[in-house]
Design an enzyme around this catalytic site. Structure first.
Site, PDB file in Angstrom:
ATOM      1  N   ASP A  92       0.827  -1.208   0.000  1.00 54.76           N
ATOM      2  CA  ASP A  92       0.000   0.000   0.000  1.00 54.76           C
ATOM      3  C   ASP A  92       0.868   1.268   0.000  1.00 54.76           C
ATOM      4  O   ASP A  92       1.861   1.340   0.721  1.00 54.76           O
ATOM      5  CB  ASP A  92      -0.875  -0.052   1.269  1.00 54.76           C
ATOM      6  CG  ASP A  92      -1.951   1.002   1.286  1.00 54.76           C
ATOM      7  OD1 ASP A  92      -2.432   1.386   0.208  1.00 54.76           O
ATOM      8  OD2 ASP A  92      -2.331   1.433   2.403  1.00 54.76           O
ATOM      9  N   HIS A  93       0.480   2.248  -0.805  1.00 57.83           N
ATOM     10  CA  HIS A  93       1.160   3.555  -0.849  1.00 57.83           C
ATOM     11  C   HIS A  93       2.668   3.459  -1.035  1.00 57.83           C
ATOM     12  O   HIS A  93       3.436   4.120  -0.319  1.00 57.83           O
ATOM     13  CB  HIS A  93       0.864   4.382   0.411  1.00 57.83           C
ATOM     14  CG  HIS A  93      -0.514   4.949   0.415  1.00 57.83           C
ATOM     15  ND1 HIS A  93      -0.904   5.971  -0.417  1.00 57.83           N
ATOM     16  CD2 HIS A  93      -1.600   4.603   1.140  1.00 57.83           C
ATOM     17  CE1 HIS A  93      -2.182   6.229  -0.205  1.00 57.83           C
ATOM     18  NE2 HIS A  93      -2.633   5.411   0.728  1.00 57.83           N
ATOM     19  N   ASP A 131       2.424   5.234  -5.347  1.00 51.58           N
ATOM     20  CA  ASP A 131       1.742   6.491  -5.036  1.00 51.58           C
ATOM     21  C   ASP A 131       2.701   7.651  -5.285  1.00 51.58           C
ATOM     22  O   ASP A 131       3.501   8.016  -4.433  1.00 51.58           O
ATOM     23  CB  ASP A 131       1.254   6.492  -3.584  1.00 51.58           C
ATOM     24  CG  ASP A 131       0.609   7.817  -3.214  1.00 51.58           C
ATOM     25  OD1 ASP A 131       0.458   8.688  -4.110  1.00 51.58           O
ATOM     26  OD2 ASP A 131       0.256   8.004  -2.037  1.00 51.58           O
ATOM     27  N   THR A 191      -7.596   2.719   9.681  1.00 52.78           N
ATOM     28  CA  THR A 191      -7.865   3.300  11.002  1.00 52.78           C
ATOM     29  C   THR A 191      -8.979   2.576  11.755  1.00 52.78           C
ATOM     30  O   THR A 191      -8.827   2.252  12.937  1.00 52.78           O
ATOM     31  CB  THR A 191      -8.233   4.801  10.829  1.00 52.78           C
ATOM     32  OG1 THR A 191      -7.189   5.423  10.086  1.00 52.78           O
ATOM     33  CG2 THR A 191      -8.399   5.498  12.164  1.00 52.78           C
TER      34      THR A 191
HETATM   35  P1  13P Z   1      -8.099   4.881   6.630  1.00 51.64           P
HETATM   36  O1  13P Z   1      -7.035   4.724   7.678  1.00 51.64           O
HETATM   37  O2  13P Z   1      -8.743   6.223   6.689  1.00 51.64           O
HETATM   38  O3  13P Z   1      -9.070   3.761   6.646  1.00 51.64           O
HETATM   39  O4  13P Z   1      -7.359   4.844   5.212  1.00 51.64           O
HETATM   40  C1  13P Z   1      -6.739   3.660   4.828  1.00 51.64           C
HETATM   41  C2  13P Z   1      -6.108   3.779   3.497  1.00 51.64           C
HETATM   42  O5  13P Z   1      -6.592   4.427   2.606  1.00 51.64           O
HETATM   43  C3  13P Z   1      -4.857   3.021   3.304  1.00 51.64           C
HETATM   44  O6  13P Z   1      -4.338   3.186   2.032  1.00 51.64           O
END
Ligand code: 13P
Length: 294
Positions: free
Chosen positions: A82-83, A104, A233
């Protein structure tokens, strides 16, 4: 079964539903997420970010463990970095066995985002690794980025971006943000823009910041074309609350008890979210395919 995110997202795109991608930083989270998906007969994506990997969820342990859980699962499971922002780190993730990566480069100007994204696409595609990128910028809820319309994704620019990069899925900025919104606040999403993005791009779209965005917003976002929803989150908060509540109930609760309590709570949370976004009952056990997938 361990799959590339492309298999999962193409089916979701074709059949108008979304799949959860949950940031998972240890065995309890990964197992909660995958077993929730199994019980709901849903495809699922396990996400791990670079910070999470560097601080705690090291790839040498996490990747073999998640692949093992995925191979034993009766539903399709993808593992996505992720990212990803560091090109070398993304390449290492591909070498380590991730089935999907996100590049990203959304904080860079358009040309640099195109350059970085297409570099990763060229490296990943020969290995059947799915690539997600981001255009526009999904920022932080704490900074109020969700309501900054200048950060939102422009449909015509997105069309050009996809043509130039060959990316498999696109994260779009339409009014959500990462992290916790102020108490009681529900973000306002730009559904018109989202519907236009779907019509213009006709490809899997990703919503980041899936926490605290409101069930009605999430359902509508899926109806307008979102196929992957990232959640971090809320899942962390569910685990923390379960542990705190357990300690209040029994201050002598030991660590094993706390881990098991957190895992059970995360599993319930994921099962509920899966039902909201409609990826439940998409997979028939015993058939080597996702329902509707050709
Ligand atoms: P939240 O922590 O707001 O759920 O976002 C998660 C996210 O987009 C991870 O790439």
């Amino acid at each position: 079964m361990y799959v590339s995110m492309t298999d999962i997202l193409q089916d979701a795109h074709k059949n108008n539903y979304a799949v959860m991608a949950v940031n998972s930083i240890n065995m309890e989270m990964a197992r909660a997420v995958i077993s929730a998906a199994e019980e709901e007969r849903s495809p699922i994506i396990v996400n791990i970010g670079m910070g999470q990997m560097k601080k705690h969820a090291h790839a040498n342990v996490m990747v073999p463990m998640i692949k093992k859980l995925a191979e034993e699962a009766k539903v399709p499971v993808a593992l996505n970095h992720d990212h990803g922002q560091d090109l070398d780190f993304i390449i290492k993730c591909i070498q380590d066995g991730f089935s999907s990566v996100m590049i990203d480069a959304s904080s860079f100007p358009f040309e640099e985002n195109v350059h970085r994204t297409s570099t990763i696409v060229k490296l990943a595609h020969p290995h059947n690794i799915c690539v997600e990128a981001e255009l526009g910028h999904v920022g932080q809820a704490a900074d109020g980025d969700n309501s900054k319309a200048d950060l939102y994704t422009d449909p015509e620019q997105a069309k050009k971006f996809v043509e130039l990069t060959g990316v498999d899925a696109l994260a779009v900025a339409v009014g959500t943000a990462h992290g916790s919104y102020p108490k009681g606040y529900v973000p306002k999403l730009d559904f018109e823009r989202l519907a236009l993005l779907k019509k213009t791009l006709d490809m899997p779209l990703v919503l980041h910041g899936g926490s605290g965005s409101g069930e009605e917003n999430i359902r509508k976002a899926v109806a307008c074309g979102i196929n992957k929803i990232n959640v971090c989150t809320d899942a962390f908060n569910v685990a923390q609350k379960a542990m705190v509540d357990r300690m209040a109930e029994n201050p002598k609760a030991d660590y094993l008890d706390l881990c098991m309590t957190a895992e059970a709570a995360m599993k319930e949370f994921v099962k509920n979210y899966i039902r909201v976004i409609g990826s439940n009952n998409r997979y028939v056990f015993g058939e080597a395919k996702i329902v509707g997938h050709e």
